[in-house]
Write a protein that holds these residues in place. Structure first.
Motif, PDB file in Angstrom:
ATOM      1  N   UNK A 155      -0.475   3.720  -6.466  1.00  0.00           N
ATOM      2  CA  UNK A 155      -1.866   3.250  -6.424  1.00  0.00           C
ATOM      3  C   UNK A 155      -2.454   3.340  -7.823  1.00  0.00           C
ATOM      4  N   UNK A 156      -2.997   2.235  -8.331  1.00  0.00           N
ATOM      5  CA  UNK A 156      -3.536   2.268  -9.700  1.00  0.00           C
ATOM      6  C   UNK A 156      -4.666   3.289  -9.825  1.00  0.00           C
ATOM      7  N   UNK A 192       3.134   6.565   5.071  1.00  0.00           N
ATOM      8  CA  UNK A 192       1.766   6.983   5.420  1.00  0.00           C
ATOM      9  C   UNK A 192       1.727   8.353   6.078  1.00  0.00           C
ATOM     10  N   UNK A 193       2.905   8.934   6.410  1.00  0.00           N
ATOM     11  CA  UNK A 193       2.947  10.178   7.196  1.00  0.00           C
ATOM     12  C   UNK A 193       3.219  11.369   6.287  1.00  0.00           C
ATOM     13  N   UNK A 194       2.386  12.382   6.427  1.00  0.00           N
ATOM     14  CA  UNK A 194       2.496  13.614   5.623  1.00  0.00           C
ATOM     15  C   UNK A 194       3.681  14.440   6.113  1.00  0.00           C
ATOM     16  N   UNK A 207       0.863  -1.194   0.000  1.00  0.00           N
ATOM     17  CA  UNK A 207       0.000   0.000   0.000  1.00  0.00           C
ATOM     18  C   UNK A 207       0.894   1.236   0.000  1.00  0.00           C
ATOM     19  N   UNK A 208       0.842   2.040  -1.062  1.00  0.00           N
ATOM     20  CA  UNK A 208       1.634   3.275  -1.146  1.00  0.00           C
ATOM     21  C   UNK A 208       0.905   4.267  -2.013  1.00  0.00           C
ATOM     22  N   UNK A 218      -3.741  11.927   3.535  1.00  0.00           N
ATOM     23  CA  UNK A 218      -5.152  11.687   3.254  1.00  0.00           C
ATOM     24  C   UNK A 218      -5.292  10.863   1.975  1.00  0.00           C
ATOM     25  N   UNK A 219      -4.701   9.687   1.981  1.00  0.00           N
ATOM     26  CA  UNK A 219      -4.741   8.810   0.803  1.00  0.00           C
ATOM     27  C   UNK A 219      -6.146   8.260   0.617  1.00  0.00           C
ATOM     28  N   UNK A 220      -6.353   7.662  -0.539  1.00  0.00           N
ATOM     29  CA  UNK A 220      -7.672   7.079  -0.819  1.00  0.00           C
ATOM     30  C   UNK A 220      -7.961   5.940   0.175  1.00  0.00           C
ATOM     31  N   UNK A 221      -6.893   5.306   0.668  1.00  0.00           N
ATOM     32  CA  UNK A 221      -7.083   4.213   1.637  1.00  0.00           C
ATOM     33  C   UNK A 221      -7.631   4.765   2.951  1.00  0.00           C
TER      34      UNK A 221
END
Ligand code: G3I
Length: 459
Positions: A223-224, A265-267, A218-219, A275-278
């Motif tokens: 992400x497609x 995962x950290x901004x 997960x990155x 604020x990723x889609x995940x």
């Protein structure tokens, strides 16, 4: 096979193993004669390699249980179980190969099994399961010089032959796919997986006795598009993510030793969750959901969290450890990946040591996951070649990083991965758009001063 009972040994490599696979029986327990509920006793053991003989494995049964239970060893040699006696067991492995060492603990509620695979090569039992580090042998090779940990490189399918193959087999025993084991490559459209390049890398690594580090499930940067623009409900999104993680880890179970489940995962700046889609579709706890999916799919694979700028950016480091602590409390993480995209003049030794100390104090594995060292961090566009001064400074920094990693306690060692083979193929050139020479080999595959410094730091 010799099994010798001995008193507690001193000065051994103690590598803690708490592998408890689910038992084969479904009974979770029942009342004993006194009407008390009996539950299964969780098998656990430690193992170590005798300092006096590298072919001798020392086993300690560390099972903690109530009531009556029996412990038996299966030393993975196809022989009868051996009932465990008080004290330590020493078992000799004279033949090269892989052995599944198991402790089976049985009581009236059923049995549990703790298991560890050990590898044996011509030098004896492989430290931390990393063969090829041959202390008395070819220490001119990077992997041969490393003491109890793997030397990794980023790799691409399509670059597994010729000089790439020659250098990888000589110097490296751990592979990370530079981009071909990411979601945008492995899962290009919904319901349509493409594991071709990943299989190529995994099969090459396994056929050359190299550990494979999976990167990265997960990155936000891999992400497609179909996931970014997912048309279903949030529940359908989460189910899709669980299916993707389960499908991928199931495919590579027993082949890929470790995975970066979530990457970066950290901004930057805020140190909040990106604020990723995940996050948007699975909630703020998307990270632990993804690690739980991974743990469910393969209880034996090592799970890492991976990020960058974890040395000098104390706020980001603290945010990372908060994520890690939450995962650790749920038994969902085994290691931390500090990417280590650094420069010849920073971060400092103390700053690098700080992320090591935080990882070690948590009892987790440390992966220096993507090491490259910029020789032109100022972005000078007028330089056209690596100067001798910068070559020496860069070499000294590679040596410093190797020395820091080598000083990590054995139980926390995992791998030190260089982010590529040769300078002209480094991601940094496109990323910064200025000349640089960040790796161990030059554009013609010649070893640089940087490789010498790195080797000296390992020795
Ligand atoms: O090889 C293909 C080529 O055949 C094709 O013509 C071309 C255009 O589509 O793409 C080429 O693949 C590119 C690949 O790098 C090889 O150069 C991919 O598009 C490109 O996305 C890929 O970039 C990688 C990037 O992650 C994204 O996955 C970089 O190589 C890789 O170094 C970089 O690595 C990341 C880590 O995973 C996480 N940490 C940061 C690091 C740097 O961004």
């Amino acid at each position: 096979m010799k099994t010798i009972k001995i008193a507690k040994l001193l000065a051994l490599f103690m590598i803690v193993v708490f592998y408890a696979c689910s038992s084969d029986d479904t009974d979770e327990g029942g009342p004993d004669e006194g009407g008390n509920t009996v539950t299964k006793v969780q098998a656990a053991f430690k193992y170590s390699i005798s300092e006096s003989n590298p072919n001798i494995l020392v086993l300690e049964n560390t099972t903690q249980g109530e009531g009556e239970y029996k412990s038996e060893w299966d030393f993975g040699k196809g022989e009868a179980f051996v009932v465990d006696q008080p004290g330590l067991d020493m078992v000799e492995y004279d033949n090269a190969g892989e052995y599944r060492v198991r402790l089976i603990v049985t009581n009236s509620a059923g049995f549990t099994i703790a298991e560890e695979v050990i590898k044996v090569d011509s030098n004896g039992i492989c430290l931390n399961n990393i063969c090829g580090s041959d202390p008395g042998g070819d220490v001119a090779s990077l992997k041969g010089a490393a003491n109890g940990f793997a030397i990794g490189t980023a790799v691409q399918a399509g670059r597994l032959s010729g000089k790439y193959d020659e250098i990888m087999r000589a110097d490296f025993n751990n592979l990370t796919a530079e981009y071909q084991m990411k979601m945008n490559i492995m899962y290009p459209s919904q319901g349509n997986y493409d594991f071709g390049p990943a299989d190529e890398i995994v099969n090459y690594g396994l056929s050359n006795d190299m550990n494979i580090h999976g990167h990265a499930l997960i990155w936000h940067n891999a992400t497609p598009d179909w996931v970014e623009n997912f048309s279903g409900t949030d529940a359908e999104f989460e189910a899709m993510v669980e299916d993707y993680i389960t499908t991928t880890l199931t495919r590579y179970k027993g082949k890929v030793r470790s995975w970066d489940v979530v990457n970066e995962a950290i901004e930057d700046g805020s140190n909040e969750l990106r604020n990723s889609v995940f996050r948007q579709k699975m909630g703020d706890n998307y990270i632990e959901k993804c690690y739980q999916f991974a743990r469910n799919a393969d209880p034996d694979v090592l799970l890492f969290y991976n990020d960058y700028n974890l040395t000098f950016d104390t706020g980001k480091q603290a945010a990372m450890f908060a994520i890690v602590d939450n995962l650790k409390a749920q038994g969902l993480i085994d290691g931390v990946g500090a990417q280590m995209h650094i420069s010849y003049n920073g971060p400092t030794k103390e700053q690098i040591q700080s992320v090591v100390d935080g990882t070690v104090s948590r009892g987790l594995l440390m992966h220096f996951a993507e090491l490259d060292i910029r020789a032109n961090p100022e972005g000078d566009t007028n330089v056209s070649a690596l100067s001798s001064q910068r070559a020496i400074a860069q070499s000294d920094k590679f040596k410093e990083v190797a020395e820091i990693y080598d000083a990590i306690p054995q139980a926390n060692k995992f791998a030190l991965t260089i982010w590529g083979i040769k300078d002209d193929e480094s991601w940094l050139l496109d990323f910064w758009g200025v000349p640089d020479w960040p790796l161990l080999f030059d554009a013609s595959f010649n070893p640089k001063e940087a490789r010498q410094g790195f080797l000296e730091g390992l020795q």
